[in-house]
Enzyme design. Structure first.
Site, PDB file in Angstrom:
ATOM      1  CG  ASN A 270      20.547  12.876   6.275  1.00 29.46           C
ATOM      2  OD1 ASN A 270      21.363  12.189   6.825  1.00 29.46           O
ATOM      3  ND2 ASN A 270      20.487  13.625   5.863  1.00 29.46           N
TER       4      ASN A 270
ATOM      5  CD  GLU B 102      17.773  13.294   4.957  1.00 28.42           C
ATOM      6  OE1 GLU B 102      17.774  12.091   4.321  1.00 28.42           O
ATOM      7  OE2 GLU B 102      17.791  14.109   4.420  1.00 28.42           O
TER       8      GLU B 102
ATOM      9  CE  LYS C  63      27.988   8.247  -0.052  1.00 28.64           C
ATOM     10  NZ  LYS C  63      27.337   9.077   1.055  1.00 28.64           N
TER      11      LYS C  63
ATOM     12  CD  GLU D 285      17.461   9.266   5.024  1.00 27.58           C
ATOM     13  OE1 GLU D 285      18.010  10.143   4.829  1.00 27.58           O
ATOM     14  OE2 GLU D 285      16.484   9.712   5.741  1.00 27.58           O
ATOM     15  CB  SER D 286      23.900   9.779   7.466  1.00 26.76           C
ATOM     16  OG  SER D 286      23.327   9.992   5.203  1.00 26.76           O
TER      17      SER D 286
ATOM     18  CE  LYS E  96      19.600  10.241  -0.005  1.00 31.50           C
ATOM     19  NZ  LYS E  96      21.247   9.661   0.807  1.00 31.50           N
TER      20      LYS E  96
ATOM     21  CD  GLU F 260      22.875   6.633  -0.373  1.00 31.48           C
ATOM     22  OE1 GLU F 260      21.630   6.930  -0.472  1.00 31.48           O
ATOM     23  OE2 GLU F 260      23.898   7.255   0.048  1.00 31.48           O
TER      24      GLU F 260
END
Length: 264
Positions: A191, A171, A62, A221-222, A122, A60
């Protein structure tokens, strides 16, 4: 008291209405219809790319976040993202929210000719107008966040996305949101970050893993910062792993990704 997600979504709805005034939906739809008719840029399948990859890293780009502030303010997507592809990423995630994440849709538009990997737009999708935007700028996949949307609204957006040739990463964060998963869902992302508080706990993926439908490709995710976590998540059934901050905090995110993959 409004939480962070409510604040972002409220701002996003205002932003989309402004964008509609700048580029009316009829004109945007016409642009996308011409793209679909010409068939010059066929979307790439993120689901297939992740399913066939031995690592499944969605790298990603970001630059900042509401909870951490600026992560890498001067990062150049035209340098970093091609390096992600060279470093072994399976797919790419590009933040297009400007106010809270320092992104822009123009990143996707400019990157599309430079990389061959599937690109996830995103953002906080709250209106089908944003799906047409995603197709027009060259994205292959969009994120739909269950916490942002009603179930029927999410289903309708998924169907529109498919009509435009886009895949959808749905998500979820909790058991209650698993009801959003249905036959046409392409991928389910868990997430690990609570979007209301931005507290992150990767154990959320392990907690929900056994509750997710077996026939859906699963993405965590994350909060993933250690290669050993990827190995454990793969054992739990996940095939996609969205990682951004772990790489973006480094002077060279592409090199950080390469080293991360070697350790996997």
């Amino acid at each position: 008291m409004m939480d962070i997600l409510e604040e972002i979504v409220a701002h996003k709805r205002i932003e989309v209405e402004r964008q509609k005034r700048e580029l009316p939906p009829r004109e945007l739809h016409g642009r996308v219809e011409r793209l679909l008719r010409d068939g010059k840029v066929a979307p790439r399948s993120m689901r297939q790319s992740l399913a066939e990859s031995p690592t499944g890293i969605i790298a990603e780009f970001k630059r900042k976040s509401p909870s951490k502030g600026w992560i890498h303010a001067d990062a150049d997507p035209l340098k970093v993202v091609p390096q992600y592809e060279q470093g072994g990423a399976s797919a790419l995630s590009i933040l297009t929210d400007e106010e809270y994440f320092g992104g822009t849709m123009d990143y996707v538009r400019r990157l599309r000719p430079l990389v061959g990997l599937p690109i996830l737009r995103k953002d906080f999708i709250v209106d089908e107008y944003q799906l047409f935007q995603a197709r027009e700028i060259g994205a292959d996949c969009v994120l739909l966040i269950a916490a942002d949307l009603g179930r029927e609204e999410c289903i309708a957006l998924t169907r529109t996305a498919h009509e435009l040739g886009l895949e959808v990463l749905l998500e979820v964060h909790s058991e209650a949101e698993l009801s959003y998963v249905y036959d046409e869902t392409d991928m389910v992302g868990v997430n690990n970050r609570n979007l209301g508080t931005f507290h992150t706990d990767v154990r959320n993926s392990f907690r929900l893993a056994e509750l997710l439908p077996e026939d859906k490709l699963k993405v965590s995710e994350s909060g993933i910062s250690d290669p050993s976590t990827i190995r454990l998540l793969r054992e739990a059934g996940f095939r996609g792993f969205l990682v951004g901050e772990r790489f973006m905090r480094e002077a060279s995110p592409g090199e950080a990704l390469s080293e991360f993959i070697r350790e996997i």
